[in-house]
Design a protein around this motif. Sequence first.
Motif, PDB file in Angstrom:
ATOM      1  N   GLN A   1       0.678  -1.266  -0.176  1.00  0.00           N
ATOM      2  CA  GLN A   1       0.409   0.009   0.039  1.00  0.00           C
ATOM      3  C   GLN A   1       0.927   1.189   0.069  1.00  0.00           C
ATOM      4  O   GLN A   1       1.899   1.366   0.634  1.00  0.00           O
ATOM      5  N   VAL A   2       0.370   2.125  -0.680  1.00  0.00           N
ATOM      6  CA  VAL A   2       0.938   3.523  -0.560  1.00  0.00           C
ATOM      7  C   VAL A   2       1.121   4.233   0.722  1.00  0.00           C
ATOM      8  O   VAL A   2      -0.069   4.069   1.291  1.00  0.00           O
ATOM      9  N   GLN A   3       2.127   4.469   1.309  1.00  0.00           N
ATOM     10  CA  GLN A   3       2.350   5.360   2.361  1.00  0.00           C
ATOM     11  C   GLN A   3       2.527   6.895   2.170  1.00  0.00           C
ATOM     12  O   GLN A   3       2.989   6.892   1.044  1.00  0.00           O
ATOM     13  N   ALA A   4       2.042   7.637   3.264  1.00  0.00           N
ATOM     14  CA  ALA A   4       2.324   9.163   3.308  1.00  0.00           C
ATOM     15  C   ALA A   4       4.126   9.197   3.084  1.00  0.00           C
ATOM     16  O   ALA A   4       4.729   8.328   3.779  1.00  0.00           O
ATOM     17  N   ASN A   5       4.425  10.204   2.363  1.00  0.00           N
ATOM     18  CA  ASN A   5       5.740  10.688   1.891  1.00  0.00           C
ATOM     19  C   ASN A   5       6.454   9.483   1.190  1.00  0.00           C
ATOM     20  O   ASN A   5       7.743   9.806   1.114  1.00  0.00           O
ATOM     21  N   ALA A   6       5.869   8.621   0.543  1.00  0.00           N
ATOM     22  CA  ALA A   6       6.489   7.597  -0.068  1.00  0.00           C
ATOM     23  C   ALA A   6       6.465   8.355  -1.737  1.00  0.00           C
ATOM     24  O   ALA A   6       5.644   8.917  -2.279  1.00  0.00           O
ATOM     25  N   GLN A   7       7.299   7.654  -2.260  1.00  0.00           N
ATOM     26  CA  GLN A   7       7.442   8.038  -3.829  1.00  0.00           C
ATOM     27  C   GLN A   7       6.542   7.005  -4.461  1.00  0.00           C
ATOM     28  O   GLN A   7       6.420   5.657  -4.030  1.00  0.00           O
TER      29      GLN A   7
END
Length: 304
Positions: free
Chosen positions: A208-214
């Motif tokens: 899953q996409v996390q905050a502050n991830a590219q």
Amino acid sequence: MHTFRHTPRHLVALVLTSALLLTAGACSQEAEPEPEASTQTVDDTITVQGTADEAPTLTYEKPYPYSEPTTEVIWKGEGTPVEADQPILLQVYAEDGDTGEVVRDDHVSVPAAYMVTEEEIGGQLYEALVGQNTGSRVRLVSHKDKQTLITVVDIVSVTAAGEAREAEEGQPQVTYGDHGAPTITIPKDTTAPTELHVQQLRTGRRKQVQANAQVVLQVHAVAWSTGEVFETTWGDGKKPTTVTVGTDELIEGLDQTLVGVPVGSQLLIVVPPVLGFGAMEGNELAEETLVYVIDVLAASDARE
């Protein structure tokens, strides 16, 4: 989605600036389901171990007894075949064959986008990739500038490969053209919603996409009032783009939506002006409801 706050009509791709080393090989990860168990292959000189979600472990004699360029398919993916002159995502891992030093490791970030041409990725990698399915992992050995390079390349799909979902009635409809390029049709005589609306056209099964991830994305966006395209990563010579979630690169509606989305998903996102460009006085899209189709192709771990 991927509308940048400061450049609403243009996608600004974050290009990985590390040396390509693509004539030597590459390593990537795919938006389709990957082998879960550790996979290995032995060609009598090199053993490659690991899954597509991690950097491979290479075992070989050092310095490597290089004699000629070689290519080996570690595993064959189940995606569509790679075509010449089309975009592709490659996640590259490379070691110096003399010392074992890691020269490049895209697994600490995200795959990079390239056009499948000999000029852009080099002849050896071009020959290795064309016709190979996305989701495949390929190992290459090459020699350049007195350096032997052992490279593992994962081929990542440039379209979302998650499970398809039934479209919702009364919402913008999406059809697909060559290579999966979307077209958005706004329903006639329908008032634009005043709240953010998100539906999953495809649901991925990966991280899953996390905050502050590219994140690496395909983006196609139209204005609700006219149906005109104002932003897209699809089309001749265009590639997926990379942004960082939660760092004010995206409009608020997209930043809110992407966190928690599994890689491999495709989203239809309707963004009201207040979560789009409404706060930007003088912006030509300030009063516009925006409609996006976004393919979430890859994501890094969250950055501090």
